[in-house]
Design a protein around this motif. Sequence first.
Motif, PDB file in Angstrom:
ATOM      1  N   ALA A  76      18.399  10.846 -16.579  1.00 18.84           N
ATOM      2  CA  ALA A  76      17.137  11.370 -16.049  1.00 18.84           C
ATOM      3  C   ALA A  76      16.094  10.265 -15.951  1.00 18.84           C
ATOM      4  CB  ALA A  76      16.632  12.491 -16.957  1.00 18.84           C
ATOM      5  N   TRP A  77      15.390  10.239 -14.824  1.00 19.04           N
ATOM      6  CA  TRP A  77      14.349   9.243 -14.588  1.00 19.04           C
ATOM      7  C   TRP A  77      12.994   9.791 -15.012  1.00 19.04           C
ATOM      8  CZ3 TRP A  77      14.809   4.358 -12.153  1.00 19.04           C
ATOM      9  CH2 TRP A  77      16.117   4.024 -11.781  1.00 19.04           C
ATOM     10  N   THR A  78      12.258   8.996 -15.795  1.00 13.27           N
ATOM     11  CA  THR A  78      10.911   9.390 -16.162  1.00 13.27           C
ATOM     12  C   THR A  78       9.964   9.068 -14.995  1.00 13.27           C
ATOM     13  OG1 THR A  78      10.295   7.247 -17.096  1.00 13.27           O
ATOM     14  CG2 THR A  78      11.418   8.817 -18.562  1.00 13.27           C
ATOM     15  N   ARG A  79       8.769   9.615 -15.047  1.00 13.63           N
ATOM     16  CA  ARG A  79       7.793   9.357 -14.003  1.00 13.63           C
ATOM     17  C   ARG A  79       7.418   7.874 -13.957  1.00 13.63           C
ATOM     18  NH1 ARG A  79       2.266  12.917 -13.130  1.00 13.63           N
ATOM     19  NH2 ARG A  79       1.714  12.040 -11.081  1.00 13.63           N
ATOM     20  N   ALA A  80       7.267   7.261 -15.139  1.00 11.08           N
ATOM     21  CA  ALA A  80       6.915   5.842 -15.198  1.00 11.08           C
ATOM     22  C   ALA A  80       8.027   4.988 -14.593  1.00 11.08           C
ATOM     23  CB  ALA A  80       6.655   5.429 -16.641  1.00 11.08           C
ATOM     24  N   GLU A  81       9.285   5.355 -14.852  1.00 10.39           N
ATOM     25  CA  GLU A  81      10.403   4.596 -14.295  1.00 10.39           C
ATOM     26  C   GLU A  81      10.465   4.739 -12.774  1.00 10.39           C
ATOM     27  OE1 GLU A  81      13.680   4.610 -17.942  1.00 10.39           O
ATOM     28  OE2 GLU A  81      13.599   6.299 -16.538  1.00 10.39           O
ATOM     29  N   SER A  82      10.182   5.917 -12.270  1.00 12.08           N
ATOM     30  CA  SER A  82      10.187   6.128 -10.820  1.00 12.08           C
ATOM     31  C   SER A  82       9.095   5.294 -10.147  1.00 12.08           C
ATOM     32  CB  SER A  82       9.987   7.610 -10.504  1.00 12.08           C
ATOM     33  OG  SER A  82      11.072   8.381 -10.991  1.00 12.08           O
ATOM     34  N   LEU A  83       7.926   5.215 -10.779  1.00 10.49           N
ATOM     35  CA  LEU A  83       6.851   4.384 -10.244  1.00 10.49           C
ATOM     36  C   LEU A  83       7.243   2.909 -10.276  1.00 10.49           C
ATOM     37  CD1 LEU A  83       3.705   6.098 -11.806  1.00 10.49           C
ATOM     38  CD2 LEU A  83       4.400   6.111  -9.400  1.00 10.49           C
ATOM     39  N   ARG A  84       7.943   2.507 -11.332  1.00  9.36           N
ATOM     40  CA  ARG A  84       8.393   1.117 -11.433  1.00  9.36           C
ATOM     41  C   ARG A  84       9.384   0.791 -10.319  1.00  9.36           C
ATOM     42  NH1 ARG A  84       9.245  -2.984 -15.768  1.00  9.36           N
ATOM     43  NH2 ARG A  84       7.997  -1.679 -17.135  1.00  9.36           N
ATOM     44  N   VAL A  85      10.254   1.741  -9.986  1.00  8.14           N
ATOM     45  CA  VAL A  85      11.219   1.523  -8.903  1.00  8.14           C
ATOM     46  C   VAL A  85      10.494   1.346  -7.573  1.00  8.14           C
ATOM     47  CG1 VAL A  85      13.025   2.628  -7.527  1.00  8.14           C
ATOM     48  CG2 VAL A  85      13.172   2.658 -10.001  1.00  8.14           C
ATOM     49  N   ILE A  86       9.431   2.107  -7.350  1.00  7.99           N
ATOM     50  CA  ILE A  86       8.656   1.973  -6.104  1.00  7.99           C
ATOM     51  C   ILE A  86       8.049   0.573  -6.008  1.00  7.99           C
ATOM     52  CG2 ILE A  86       6.611   2.786  -4.879  1.00  7.99           C
ATOM     53  CD1 ILE A  86       7.223   5.589  -5.967  1.00  7.99           C
ATOM     54  N   VAL A  87       7.453   0.107  -7.107  1.00 10.30           N
ATOM     55  CA  VAL A  87       6.879  -1.244  -7.121  1.00 10.30           C
ATOM     56  C   VAL A  87       7.985  -2.280  -6.939  1.00 10.30           C
ATOM     57  CG1 VAL A  87       5.638  -2.933  -8.530  1.00 10.30           C
ATOM     58  CG2 VAL A  87       4.937  -0.525  -8.542  1.00 10.30           C
ATOM     59  N   LEU A  88       9.098  -2.085  -7.627  1.00 11.60           N
ATOM     60  CA  LEU A  88      10.225  -3.012  -7.546  1.00 11.60           C
ATOM     61  C   LEU A  88      10.754  -3.116  -6.119  1.00 11.60           C
ATOM     62  CD1 LEU A  88      12.402  -4.674  -9.241  1.00 11.60           C
ATOM     63  CD2 LEU A  88      13.740  -2.566  -9.205  1.00 11.60           C
ATOM     64  N   GLY A  89      11.031  -1.957  -5.505  1.00 15.34           N
ATOM     65  CA  GLY A  89      11.633  -1.954  -4.174  1.00 15.34           C
ATOM     66  C   GLY A  89      10.719  -2.470  -3.089  1.00 15.34           C
ATOM     67  N   ALA A  90       9.416  -2.152  -3.191  1.00 14.62           N
ATOM     68  CA  ALA A  90       8.479  -2.530  -2.131  1.00 14.62           C
ATOM     69  C   ALA A  90       7.954  -3.954  -2.293  1.00 14.62           C
ATOM     70  CB  ALA A  90       7.313  -1.547  -2.099  1.00 14.62           C
ATOM     71  N   PHE A  91       7.494  -4.303  -3.506  1.00 15.22           N
ATOM     72  CA  PHE A  91       6.757  -5.552  -3.692  1.00 15.22           C
ATOM     73  C   PHE A  91       7.573  -6.681  -4.327  1.00 15.22           C
ATOM     74  CE2 PHE A  91       3.608  -2.098  -3.761  1.00 15.22           C
ATOM     75  CZ  PHE A  91       2.825  -2.499  -2.698  1.00 15.22           C
ATOM     76  N   ALA A  92       8.702  -6.385  -4.954  1.00 13.85           N
ATOM     77  CA  ALA A  92       9.504  -7.433  -5.582  1.00 13.85           C
ATOM     78  C   ALA A  92      10.890  -7.537  -4.956  1.00 13.85           C
ATOM     79  CB  ALA A  92       9.640  -7.167  -7.086  1.00 13.85           C
ATOM     80  N   PHE A  93      11.125  -6.785  -3.868  1.00 11.89           N
ATOM     81  CA  PHE A  93      12.421  -6.829  -3.186  1.00 11.89           C
ATOM     82  C   PHE A  93      12.228  -6.967  -1.676  1.00 11.89           C
ATOM     83  CE2 PHE A  93      16.154  -4.542  -1.343  1.00 11.89           C
ATOM     84  CZ  PHE A  93      17.128  -5.441  -1.741  1.00 11.89           C
ATOM     85  N   ALA A  94      11.701  -5.933  -1.034  1.00  7.71           N
ATOM     86  CA  ALA A  94      11.547  -5.965   0.428  1.00  7.71           C
ATOM     87  C   ALA A  94      10.525  -7.016   0.868  1.00  7.71           C
ATOM     88  CB  ALA A  94      11.142  -4.579   0.932  1.00  7.71           C
ATOM     89  N   LEU A  95       9.360  -7.050   0.219  1.00  6.14           N
ATOM     90  CA  LEU A  95       8.302  -7.964   0.640  1.00  6.14           C
ATOM     91  C   LEU A  95       8.709  -9.435   0.505  1.00  6.14           C
ATOM     92  CD1 LEU A  95       5.472  -8.406   1.718  1.00  6.14           C
ATOM     93  CD2 LEU A  95       4.587  -8.125  -0.615  1.00  6.14           C
ATOM     94  N   PRO A  96       9.241  -9.885  -0.658  1.00  6.51           N
ATOM     95  CA  PRO A  96       9.637 -11.290  -0.726  1.00  6.51           C
ATOM     96  C   PRO A  96      10.784 -11.642   0.213  1.00  6.51           C
ATOM     97  CG  PRO A  96      10.296 -10.122  -2.715  1.00  6.51           C
ATOM     98  CD  PRO A  96       9.379  -9.219  -1.976  1.00  6.51           C
ATOM     99  N   MET A  97      11.695 -10.700   0.452  1.00  4.59           N
ATOM    100  CA  MET A  97      12.791 -10.956   1.387  1.00  4.59           C
ATOM    101  C   MET A  97      12.243 -11.212   2.790  1.00  4.59           C
ATOM    102  SD  MET A  97      16.156  -8.574   2.054  1.00  4.59           S
ATOM    103  CE  MET A  97      16.349  -8.291   0.299  1.00  4.59           C
ATOM    104  N   TRP A  98      11.260 -10.407   3.191  1.00  2.00           N
ATOM    105  CA  TRP A  98      10.649 -10.566   4.516  1.00  2.00           C
ATOM    106  C   TRP A  98       9.791 -11.828   4.580  1.00  2.00           C
ATOM    107  CZ3 TRP A  98       5.291  -9.064   5.949  1.00  2.00           C
ATOM    108  CH2 TRP A  98       5.054  -9.240   7.315  1.00  2.00           C
ATOM    109  N   LEU A  99       8.981 -12.074   3.542  1.00  2.00           N
ATOM    110  CA  LEU A  99       8.142 -13.271   3.524  1.00  2.00           C
ATOM    111  C   LEU A  99       8.999 -14.539   3.577  1.00  2.00           C
ATOM    112  CD1 LEU A  99       5.458 -12.355   0.821  1.00  2.00           C
ATOM    113  CD2 LEU A  99       5.120 -12.527   3.290  1.00  2.00           C
ATOM    114  N   GLY A 100      10.156 -14.502   2.920  1.00  2.00           N
ATOM    115  CA  GLY A 100      11.027 -15.670   2.907  1.00  2.00           C
ATOM    116  C   GLY A 100      11.537 -16.024   4.285  1.00  2.00           C
ATOM    117  N   ILE A 101      11.995 -15.026   5.033  1.00  2.00           N
ATOM    118  CA  ILE A 101      12.557 -15.306   6.356  1.00  2.00           C
ATOM    119  C   ILE A 101      11.458 -15.664   7.359  1.00  2.00           C
ATOM    120  CG2 ILE A 101      12.566 -12.923   7.211  1.00  2.00           C
ATOM    121  CD1 ILE A 101      15.402 -13.480   8.305  1.00  2.00           C
ATOM    122  N   VAL A 102      10.249 -15.063   7.210  1.00  2.00           N
ATOM    123  CA  VAL A 102       9.119 -15.445   8.058  1.00  2.00           C
ATOM    124  C   VAL A 102       8.665 -16.862   7.722  1.00  2.00           C
ATOM    125  CG1 VAL A 102       6.708 -14.954   8.615  1.00  2.00           C
ATOM    126  CG2 VAL A 102       8.333 -13.078   8.410  1.00  2.00           C
TER     127      VAL A 102
END
Length: 318
Positions: free
Chosen positions: A74-100
């Motif tokens: 079971a995922w806690t609310r805090a863990e779900s929020l951490r996944v959102i930050v992880l996926g958006a700002f520490a995964f997708a964003l750096p991947m895009w910034l790197g190729i740009v």
Amino acid sequence: MSADPAALRARWGGQRALAVLSIVLANVLGGVSYPAQKAALAGLPPATVTLLRNVVALVALAVCVRLRRVAPVAWTRAESLRVIVLGAFAFALPMWLGIVGVERASASNASILILLEPVTIVAIAWLVLGERIGALKLASLCLGLFGALAIVLEGSSLGDLLAGEHFTGNALLALHGILWGCYTPLAKPLCERHDPFDLCLRATAVGVLALIPAALAETPRLEAGPALAPALAWTVALGLAVSFGGTLLWLAALRHIPATNVAGFVFLQPLAGVLVGIGLMGERLSGAALVGAALIVAGVGLDVALSSARRDPGPPVR
């Protein structure tokens, strides 16, 4: 009836050895991904490449999760929020910034600035996760850093990073390295409680959603032509090998390796890039690159030795 403590220790030690192999492979895949990204950019714009490779990874992850049928924790609310930050700002964003950034600066500068990632990992792991950094750990990081610089500074100098023509691209690459450095400390607590496939699926799904606006903005740049099919093939390869395989290996390793130890393995990426150049492009290994490779191997070897010497706390509590 309780399990034999010696057998449990042996099993956990084997899992940690497998984790070391996983993080090595993950960084090798990360290092060889840069030539693939360049090939994909020949026919597709950067955000589109980044979105499509993550869509490929998302489909592969969904299939794996469905077939594995592992009961999720079971995922806690805090863990779900951490996944959102992880996926958006520490995964997708750096991947895009790197190729740009690679589009607007040199590949050699990208190799230098990605070295901000292990530095950021260590700083956050120390400040936020409370991981200890001893003298030997600092020595292993210095060996890796000096070795990586010996390799990548053959193509440019530190002064090039402030050159006006490449300044914007270098700034994006610097931010890309720092954000990638946030990924490991953010993911570490989640890896210790949740299945890597489930965590990777959730973070990738967030990343895909975050990348859609940037990809839509590139629609006018999409063109049909002879370069499109090879670009799509390279994008699919990136999705399966790196966004899917490499990320899973990274998260699986984090269950058994401290974040500060993971940082040292990042220096394998420029080494992998050099070996790809030798194997596929016929490049020669210079004396400086040879010394750099030896320093990186020594630093990673020290990291492995430190990890093996740590008192084994046992498997993570689920």
